[in-house]
Each structure stands twice: as C-alpha cells, then as structure tokens.
Design an enzyme around this catalytic site. Structure first.
Site, short mmCIF file in Angstrom:
data_model
loop_
_atom_site.label_atom_id
_atom_site.label_comp_id
_atom_site.label_asym_id
_atom_site.label_seq_id
_atom_site.Cartn_x
_atom_site.Cartn_y
_atom_site.Cartn_z
N ARG A 185 106.91 79.32 26.45
CA ARG A 185 108.50 79.26 26.38
C ARG A 185 108.98 79.43 24.99
O ARG A 185 107.93 79.25 23.97
CB ARG A 185 108.78 77.87 26.69
CG ARG A 185 108.37 76.72 25.73
CD ARG A 185 108.51 75.30 26.07
NE ARG A 185 108.10 74.18 24.90
CZ ARG A 185 108.90 73.90 23.97
NH1 ARG A 185 109.97 74.60 23.71
NH2 ARG A 185 108.48 72.96 23.08
N ARG A 189 118.28 76.86 21.40
CA ARG A 189 119.21 75.78 21.03
C ARG A 189 120.51 76.23 20.98
O ARG A 189 120.71 77.17 20.09
CB ARG A 189 118.66 75.13 19.78
CG ARG A 189 117.49 74.20 19.74
CD ARG A 189 117.13 73.79 18.35
NE ARG A 189 116.02 73.04 18.23
CZ ARG A 189 115.48 72.57 17.14
NH1 ARG A 189 116.10 72.56 16.13
NH2 ARG A 189 114.28 71.96 17.32
N ARG A 283 91.28 83.60 14.63
CA ARG A 283 92.29 84.45 13.59
C ARG A 283 92.16 83.51 12.25
O ARG A 283 91.99 82.31 12.34
CB ARG A 283 93.67 84.43 14.02
CG ARG A 283 93.81 85.42 15.26
CD ARG A 283 93.73 86.95 14.91
NE ARG A 283 94.69 87.33 14.09
CZ ARG A 283 94.86 88.72 13.64
NH1 ARG A 283 93.65 89.34 13.80
NH2 ARG A 283 95.59 89.11 12.79
N ARG A 314 104.37 85.57 6.19
CA ARG A 314 105.55 84.64 5.50
C ARG A 314 105.10 84.51 4.09
O ARG A 314 104.06 84.69 3.64
CB ARG A 314 105.69 83.21 6.25
CG ARG A 314 104.42 82.53 6.36
CD ARG A 314 104.65 81.10 7.34
NE ARG A 314 103.38 80.53 7.36
CZ ARG A 314 103.39 79.37 7.64
NH1 ARG A 314 104.35 78.79 8.41
NH2 ARG A 314 102.44 78.35 7.99
N GLU A 339 101.04 84.97 2.80
CA GLU A 339 100.27 84.66 3.73
C GLU A 339 100.17 86.01 4.53
O GLU A 339 100.95 86.54 5.13
CB GLU A 339 100.84 83.57 4.69
CG GLU A 339 99.79 83.03 5.84
CD GLU A 339 100.44 81.63 6.36
OE1 GLU A 339 100.44 81.51 7.60
OE2 GLU A 339 100.90 80.68 5.53
N TYR A 387 94.27 74.23 19.07
CA TYR A 387 95.30 74.56 18.13
C TYR A 387 96.01 72.85 18.25
O TYR A 387 96.55 72.61 19.08
CB TYR A 387 96.24 75.66 18.10
CG TYR A 387 97.05 75.34 16.89
CD1 TYR A 387 97.05 75.59 15.71
CD2 TYR A 387 98.28 74.82 16.98
CE1 TYR A 387 97.47 75.46 14.53
CE2 TYR A 387 99.29 74.67 15.98
CZ TYR A 387 98.79 74.94 14.81
OH TYR A 387 99.72 74.87 13.69
N ASP A 389 98.63 70.15 16.04
CA ASP A 389 99.32 69.94 14.80
C ASP A 389 98.50 68.67 14.38
O ASP A 389 97.64 67.80 14.91
CB ASP A 389 100.65 69.43 15.18
CG ASP A 389 101.50 70.80 15.43
OD1 ASP A 389 101.39 71.80 14.73
OD2 ASP A 389 102.48 70.59 16.24
#
Length: 410
Positions: A185, A189, A283, A314, A339, A387, A389
C-alpha cells in the site's frame, strides 16, 4: 566468567533485555563487534564552536542513518521516556525531484503542488482515479511488478516523480523487475498534514540515542570488539549451560571465555548457523558526512532525492532532529550526510532484508532452525531477518523479558 545471559549485540533489543534482566536480578554480559555500543542507533557527537569561540554546541550525528522514534504503544513510550526524556521532533520529510519540492507522505500539499488546479480532497481523488487507469474497475488486470502496483495505487504522475527513481536507487533494480508485493500500500492522505507517521507519540531522545542506550545498559558489563562469529560455542545438556570461547587472534577476543544459561542473539541469523542453508541477501547503506559552514543547510532533517540526477537517496541534516527555532542559528555550522543505497558485500553493514521470494523462503528455513536451538533467543532485525522500526523491537524485547521472568518463576 559466568552469567545468566550472554547478549550478542548492543542495539535496542539486546540493551532492553539487559535492562529488564538486571531489574530481575539476573547477570548479563553484552558483547558487540563494533567499537561502540548502541547498534544502528549510535550517535557520533560533533562539537561546533560558537561564532565568538567562547562555547560550543554538540550535534548528534546519526551514524547509521536517520532514526525517528514513533509508536502508538503507551507502554513502550513510557518505558523509553523513563530512561531518557524525548523531545517533540515531528518527521516531515521533503522530496526533491529535479529541484521541485514535494511534501511527504502524499497529502493535499503534495497533490496541490503536483497538480496546481487540485484544491479539494474530491478533486485529488478524482485525479488519482483518472491516473490509475487501466488498473481500476472490476475487470482491471492484476499488477505484475512494482511499477504497475505503484501506478495502480497512486497513479502515473506521483509514481514517476516520487517513487520510480527513488525505489530503483534503493533496490539497485528497475521497478519493472521488482515484485509487486514489495509495495502493499502507499499512504494517501486527503488532508493538509505533513506528519509522516500516524502514531500517537514520536520524538528523539534529548541528548541523542546514546543517552537511551547508556541508560538501558547502566550497570551491565559490556565488551566491544568481540565478534561472535569468531567464537566457538557448545551446549552442555547436563548443566543446561552454554560454553562460549573466542578463537580470534585479537588479543582481547582470545581471552574471552564465558559460561551462560541463555544466549540472546541479535546478529545475522544465517551467520549464526554458519550459512548452512545458504546466505541471505541484504541491501546496505553508505554515508558521506561533512560539516557545512552555514547554520541551516536545507531547512529540514530529511530530504529525499527522487530522481536519478543524484546518486544518493536522501540527505540528512542532523541538527534538525534536536535543535529548533533560534537554536538552529545559535549553532553556526551544521552536519549533513548523503545516503547511498547499494548491494551488500562482505565486510559491509547489513541494513535491509531483501524482500523477495527466494530470501523470504530461506529466512523461514533459518527461523525453523532457530526454534530448535536450545536456550537461544533470536531477536531484532538481523536475528529474525525482518525489517523492524525501533518501537516494535523494544516491544518484542519487553515481551521476551516477561516470558523469561515467568519461566524463572516456574
């Protein structure tokens, strides 16, 4: 040396386990192959002198990339704030496409900049629906690759300017060659809100993430420069203890000889098993960090570069994580990091699991092996090849600690 727990890796999972274990009266030894503690949340302090040279400011450089703590779990938020107070930083990244600036995540500010005649949520949705063709409707084809999947979700213009090149730089592959399931997804917003996260709480530890790690590991014995892959280990089924010895030629490592009841392992799961099933792909990210002779280089902590015109993905301006308002200008210089995303090679840091069919299948096989390993807990991003957070990692560590406590009570 004898401990209840040998904790391999001093990132958030290992450090949280150590904190809770110490509270429960358990003994721990934390080891890390790096020369510092904290894993990827480690911050490197850079001192910047005042313009008059009479004082200095400290910019905490996120050495392994930007880390913004966010969660809706009040227990986790209260836990970390019980260690160190967090500031009010709100993540509002900006995308730079060939000099055009767009707000992220995709919101009404983004849509109005992309299509100046779009002013209302209804107009934005109508434009996205128009651009999603031919992937809308009852008989629409199923997207076969990442490019088709992204267009089916947000349309051609947003995909072209804000997704395509950025994703190709991240993965090192053409979007047409990446599987569709990588993007399940994309957030859309229909409000003028640039806050990247939907979570109730977010911020940065005041004084940097080292303050959080130091608080979690206070009172715990720690050793850096110890690489677990250089260690020989054996489990004694009679005593229920692990014997761990280091065979490295490194003088410090050669003296390493530990007995422990449980190993908390947060290194690469395939490395633990000697790559017996094959190597998992990763990666990785490299950084070019420099000091700029200006108080405000880009006006934001995070700017994504979404075209191939720049080789980096970035640019991070670290002071904006902890300095606000006049503080930014009181500090006359700033630190920025470019980066770069690239394929992992031996000796590099593993950052992101490769989310494809081969690696997901291989990771499941390694996780099955891990479940059979006696008195070993595999945690964190590397230990589970997933992965995560930061907040979910701490949540998992708190749950694991509670499970240990219940087991110890019989």
């Amino acid at each position: 040396m004898s401990f209840d727990y040998l904790i391999v890796g001093s990132g958030l999972f290992g450090a949280t386990i150590a904190y809770k274990a110490r509270q429960a009266g358990k003994t721990c030894l934390v080891i890390d192959k790096r020369p510092h503690l904290g894993g990827n949340v480690y911050c490197e302090p850079v001192a910047v002198a005042d313009a008059d040279g009479k004082g200095e400011h400290v910019i905490n450089v996120h050495k392994y990339g930007a880390h913004i703590f966010h969660t809706s779990n009040k227990e986790v938020w209260d836990f970390v704030n019980g260690i160190v107070e967090f500031n009010r930083y709100t993540n509002c990244p900006v995308a730079n496409y060939k000099g055009e600036l767009y707000n992220l995540p995709f919101n009404m500010n983004t849509f109005n900049k992309m299509w100046p005649d779009v002013h209302t949520p209804a107009e934005a949705m109508a434009r996205i629906e128009e651009q999603r063709a031919p992937f809308n409707g009852a008989h629409a084809p199923i997207p076969q690759n990442l490019e088709e999947q992204a267009i089916s979700l947000v349309g051609h213009d947003i995909y072209t300017k804000l997704i395509k090149d950025y994703t190709e730089k991240q993965w090192g592959r053409d979007c047409k060659d990446l599987p569709a399931f990588i993007i399940k997804r994309l957030p859309v917003r229909l409000i003028f809100d640039n806050n990247y996260f939907n979570d109730r709480y977010q911020g940065i530890p005041i004084g940097g993430y080292n303050k959080l790690i130091d608080g979690l590991l206070e009172g715990t014995e720690c050793m850096t420069g110890i690489d677990f892959k250089d260690c020989e280990r054996s489990f004694n089924s009679e005593t229920g203890l692990w014997d761990v010895r280091c065979s490295s030629l490194n003088v410090q490592c050669s003296m390493f000889n530990v007995q422990c009841g449980k190993i908390i392992y947060t290194g690469p799961i395939d490395e633990y098993f000697g790559y017996r099933l094959g190597k998992l792909d990763w990666r990785t990210v490299s950084f070019k960090t420099r000091i700029e002779d200006t108080p405000n280089y880009q006006g934001n902590a995070v700017v994504n570069y979404t075209s191939h015109d720049e080789p980096y993905t970035r640019v991070i301006e670290h002071k904006h994580f902890e300095m606000f308002g006049q503080e930014v200008y009181d500090c006359p210089k700033t630190v920025v990091s470019e980066e770069y995303s690239t394929e992992y090679q031996e000796g590099m840091e593993q950052f992101y699991p490769v989310n494809d069919e081969r690696n997901n299948k291989l990771a499941e096989q390694y996780r099955a092996l891990a479940e059979q390993e006696k008195n070993v807990v595999f945690g964190g991003r590397l230990g589970q090849y997933r992965y995560y957070d930061m907040a979910p990692v701490i949540e998992q560590a708190l749950k694991a600690s509670e499970a240990f406590r219940r087991c110890s009570l019989g």
